[in-house]
Design a protein around this motif. Sequence first.
Motif, PDB file in Angstrom:
ATOM      1  N   UNK A   3       3.773   7.483  -9.324  1.00 27.47           N
ATOM      2  CA  UNK A   3       2.950   6.981  -8.219  1.00 27.47           C
ATOM      3  C   UNK A   3       3.048   7.912  -7.009  1.00 27.47           C
ATOM      4  N   UNK A   4       1.930   8.100  -6.308  1.00 30.17           N
ATOM      5  CA  UNK A   4       1.949   8.999  -5.151  1.00 30.17           C
ATOM      6  C   UNK A   4       2.737   8.336  -4.007  1.00 30.17           C
ATOM      7  N   UNK A   5       3.401   9.150  -3.161  1.00 26.27           N
ATOM      8  CA  UNK A   5       4.149   8.586  -2.025  1.00 26.27           C
ATOM      9  C   UNK A   5       3.254   7.737  -1.112  1.00 26.27           C
ATOM     10  N   UNK A   6       1.992   8.154  -0.916  1.00 26.54           N
ATOM     11  CA  UNK A   6       1.055   7.381  -0.074  1.00 26.54           C
ATOM     12  C   UNK A   6       0.852   5.978  -0.627  1.00 26.54           C
ATOM     13  N   UNK A   7       0.697   5.920  -1.943  1.00 26.05           N
ATOM     14  CA  UNK A   7       0.450   4.630  -2.589  1.00 26.05           C
ATOM     15  C   UNK A   7       1.691   3.739  -2.483  1.00 26.05           C
ATOM     16  N   UNK A   8       2.853   4.318  -2.720  1.00 27.99           N
ATOM     17  CA  UNK A   8       4.093   3.525  -2.624  1.00 27.99           C
ATOM     18  C   UNK A   8       4.262   2.989  -1.195  1.00 27.99           C
ATOM     19  N   UNK A   9       3.970   3.827  -0.194  1.00 32.48           N
ATOM     20  CA  UNK A   9       4.088   3.381   1.208  1.00 32.48           C
ATOM     21  C   UNK A   9       3.090   2.248   1.486  1.00 32.48           C
ATOM     22  N   UNK A  10       1.866   2.374   0.971  1.00 31.82           N
ATOM     23  CA  UNK A  10       0.849   1.324   1.193  1.00 31.82           C
ATOM     24  C   UNK A  10       1.294   0.016   0.538  1.00 31.82           C
ATOM     25  N   UNK A  11       1.898   0.116  -0.638  1.00 35.21           N
ATOM     26  CA  UNK A  11       2.380  -1.080  -1.339  1.00 35.21           C
ATOM     27  C   UNK A  11       3.507  -1.744  -0.548  1.00 35.21           C
ATOM     28  N   UNK A  12       4.410  -0.941   0.027  1.00 34.20           N
ATOM     29  CA  UNK A  12       5.526  -1.510   0.811  1.00 34.20           C
ATOM     30  C   UNK A  12       4.974  -2.270   2.020  1.00 34.20           C
ATOM     31  N   UNK A  13       3.973  -1.694   2.710  1.00 35.00           N
ATOM     32  CA  UNK A  13       3.364  -2.369   3.870  1.00 35.00           C
ATOM     33  C   UNK A  13       2.689  -3.671   3.450  1.00 35.00           C
ATOM     34  N   UNK A  14       1.923  -3.586   2.370  1.00 35.57           N
ATOM     35  CA  UNK A  14       1.184  -4.753   1.862  1.00 35.57           C
ATOM     36  C   UNK A  14       2.158  -5.883   1.506  1.00 35.57           C
ATOM     37  N   UNK A  15       3.268  -5.514   0.871  1.00 34.97           N
ATOM     38  CA  UNK A  15       4.223  -6.512   0.360  1.00 34.97           C
ATOM     39  C   UNK A  15       4.883  -7.306   1.475  1.00 34.97           C
ATOM     40  N   UNK A  16       4.872  -6.774   2.696  1.00 36.62           N
ATOM     41  CA  UNK A  16       5.533  -7.453   3.812  1.00 36.62           C
ATOM     42  C   UNK A  16       4.687  -8.582   4.419  1.00 36.62           C
ATOM     43  N   UNK A  17       3.391  -8.658   4.049  1.00 37.84           N
ATOM     44  CA  UNK A  17       2.509  -9.666   4.666  1.00 37.84           C
ATOM     45  C   UNK A  17       2.800 -11.066   4.120  1.00 37.84           C
ATOM     46  N   UNK A  18       2.492 -12.088   4.924  1.00 38.79           N
ATOM     47  CA  UNK A  18       2.808 -13.469   4.509  1.00 38.79           C
ATOM     48  C   UNK A  18       1.912 -13.966   3.381  1.00 38.79           C
ATOM     49  N   UNK A  19       0.582 -13.705   3.505  1.00 43.15           N
ATOM     50  CA  UNK A  19      -0.362 -14.257   2.508  1.00 43.15           C
ATOM     51  C   UNK A  19      -1.237 -13.124   1.976  1.00 43.15           C
ATOM     52  N   UNK A 245      -0.581   2.462 -17.995  1.00 40.95           N
ATOM     53  CA  UNK A 245       0.886   2.478 -17.902  1.00 40.95           C
ATOM     54  C   UNK A 245       1.334   2.690 -16.447  1.00 40.95           C
ATOM     55  N   UNK A 246       0.620   3.566 -15.736  1.00 44.70           N
ATOM     56  CA  UNK A 246       0.945   3.720 -14.309  1.00 44.70           C
ATOM     57  C   UNK A 246       0.584   2.452 -13.533  1.00 44.70           C
ATOM     58  N   UNK A 247      -0.428   1.751 -14.025  1.00 48.29           N
ATOM     59  CA  UNK A 247      -0.798   0.467 -13.391  1.00 48.29           C
ATOM     60  C   UNK A 247       0.367  -0.513 -13.484  1.00 48.29           C
ATOM     61  N   UNK A 248       1.012  -0.559 -14.648  1.00 50.71           N
ATOM     62  CA  UNK A 248       2.176  -1.445 -14.817  1.00 50.71           C
ATOM     63  C   UNK A 248       3.276  -1.036 -13.841  1.00 50.71           C
ATOM     64  N   UNK A 249       3.509   0.289 -13.742  1.00 48.60           N
ATOM     65  CA  UNK A 249       4.542   0.784 -12.805  1.00 48.60           C
ATOM     66  C   UNK A 249       4.201   0.332 -11.375  1.00 48.60           C
ATOM     67  N   UNK A 250       2.910   0.397 -11.035  1.00 50.49           N
ATOM     68  CA  UNK A 250       2.479  -0.010  -9.696  1.00 50.49           C
ATOM     69  C   UNK A 250       2.719  -1.508  -9.469  1.00 50.49           C
ATOM     70  N   UNK A 251       2.356  -2.330 -10.459  1.00 52.70           N
ATOM     71  CA  UNK A 251       2.538  -3.781 -10.306  1.00 52.70           C
ATOM     72  C   UNK A 251       4.024  -4.125 -10.217  1.00 52.70           C
ATOM     73  N   UNK A 252       4.854  -3.413 -10.988  1.00 50.95           N
ATOM     74  CA  UNK A 252       6.299  -3.679 -10.916  1.00 50.95           C
ATOM     75  C   UNK A 252       6.872  -3.249  -9.567  1.00 50.95           C
ATOM     76  N   UNK A 253       6.324  -2.161  -9.008  1.00 48.81           N
ATOM     77  CA  UNK A 253       6.752  -1.708  -7.673  1.00 48.81           C
ATOM     78  C   UNK A 253       6.376  -2.754  -6.622  1.00 48.81           C
ATOM     79  N   UNK A 254       5.159  -3.290  -6.738  1.00 45.65           N
ATOM     80  CA  UNK A 254       4.705  -4.330  -5.805  1.00 45.65           C
ATOM     81  C   UNK A 254       5.580  -5.579  -5.935  1.00 45.65           C
ATOM     82  N   UNK A 255       5.888  -5.966  -7.164  1.00 41.67           N
ATOM     83  CA  UNK A 255       6.720  -7.152  -7.398  1.00 41.67           C
ATOM     84  C   UNK A 255       8.107  -6.970  -6.756  1.00 41.67           C
ATOM     85  N   UNK A 256       8.711  -5.808  -6.993  1.00 43.46           N
ATOM     86  CA  UNK A 256      10.054  -5.563  -6.436  1.00 43.46           C
ATOM     87  C   UNK A 256       9.999  -5.580  -4.910  1.00 43.46           C
ATOM     88  N   UNK A 257       8.957  -4.977  -4.330  1.00 42.79           N
ATOM     89  CA  UNK A 257       8.850  -4.925  -2.866  1.00 42.79           C
ATOM     90  C   UNK A 257       8.640  -6.322  -2.294  1.00 42.79           C
TER      91      UNK A 257
END
Length: 260
Positions: A3-19, A245-257
Amino acid sequence: MSLSPDLVAAVQDFARLDRVLVATDFDGVLAPLVQDPMDSRPVDGGMPALTSLAELPGTTVALVSGRALGPLRELSGADPDGPLVLIGSHGAEDSRSESGLALDADQQELLETLGDELATLREEHPGLRVEEKPASRVVHTRGLPDDEARAALDAAQELGARHTALDVTPGKDVVELAVAHVGKGVALVALARDVDAQAVFYAGDDLTDEHGFEALADDPHTARALTVHVGDSDTSARHRVADEHEMVELLQTLLAARRG
Ligand SMILES: O=P(O)(O)OC[C@H]1O[C@H](O[C@H]2O[C@H](CO)[C@@H](O)[C@H](O)[C@H]2O)[C@H](O)[C@@H](O)[C@@H]1O
């Protein structure tokens, strides 16, 4: 690839929101494309990650697909009593509504006419296959030689153009002819508003998903959407991953975050 660093950073920001609303397309995103639509299966890890996300507070998860609702549930393995929202037939079907898809008499008649005309088209293009959905018929050409596929898809488009009440939607080796059409963009924005999501994650691979990306970007309520294209085609999505397969990695990254 990873996953690109930009995408991982966007996922971390997204994961912090309440809803949030986390939505993905099915074919070409969770499940690799195959010749027979009923042979399609999700790759390992994607559906469990989505189900786990849906069990977290403030997290609505939806599959938003061109598939009819029944096959979408069967092929994805989504539990009918589980937390996932299923939107089928490009937005025309919704698992949250008991009533199913109701066609009026004109639409029913047009669907029958369409069936008859496609039967004739199959005699002229013997390799062409037709998928039946509640409000549409899909002409499939995957696996045909290029010139035969092109001729069959052109003929399907012409048939669609002759009946102005039909909605014609091209996709990957398919043309869909629908008597009732909502569109993934309308469905996604409506779902985001229904659940009062502060932000939307949407991943897709096909032309219909481009309509989804554009509608999310255009609506003030969803303009911050984290959009992800799967594959290497042109896209208006903000990010991309290489494959399922990268999609799964992305969803797992979002879940962990989101679990923090
Ligand atoms: O919105 P989606 O979940 O991506 O559904 C879009 C269409 O998916 C299916 O067709 C695609 O997948 C088939 C199986 O892998 C493949 O044979 C075909 O070439 C692809 O276009 C489905 O059959 C269609 O009804 C969906 O609209």
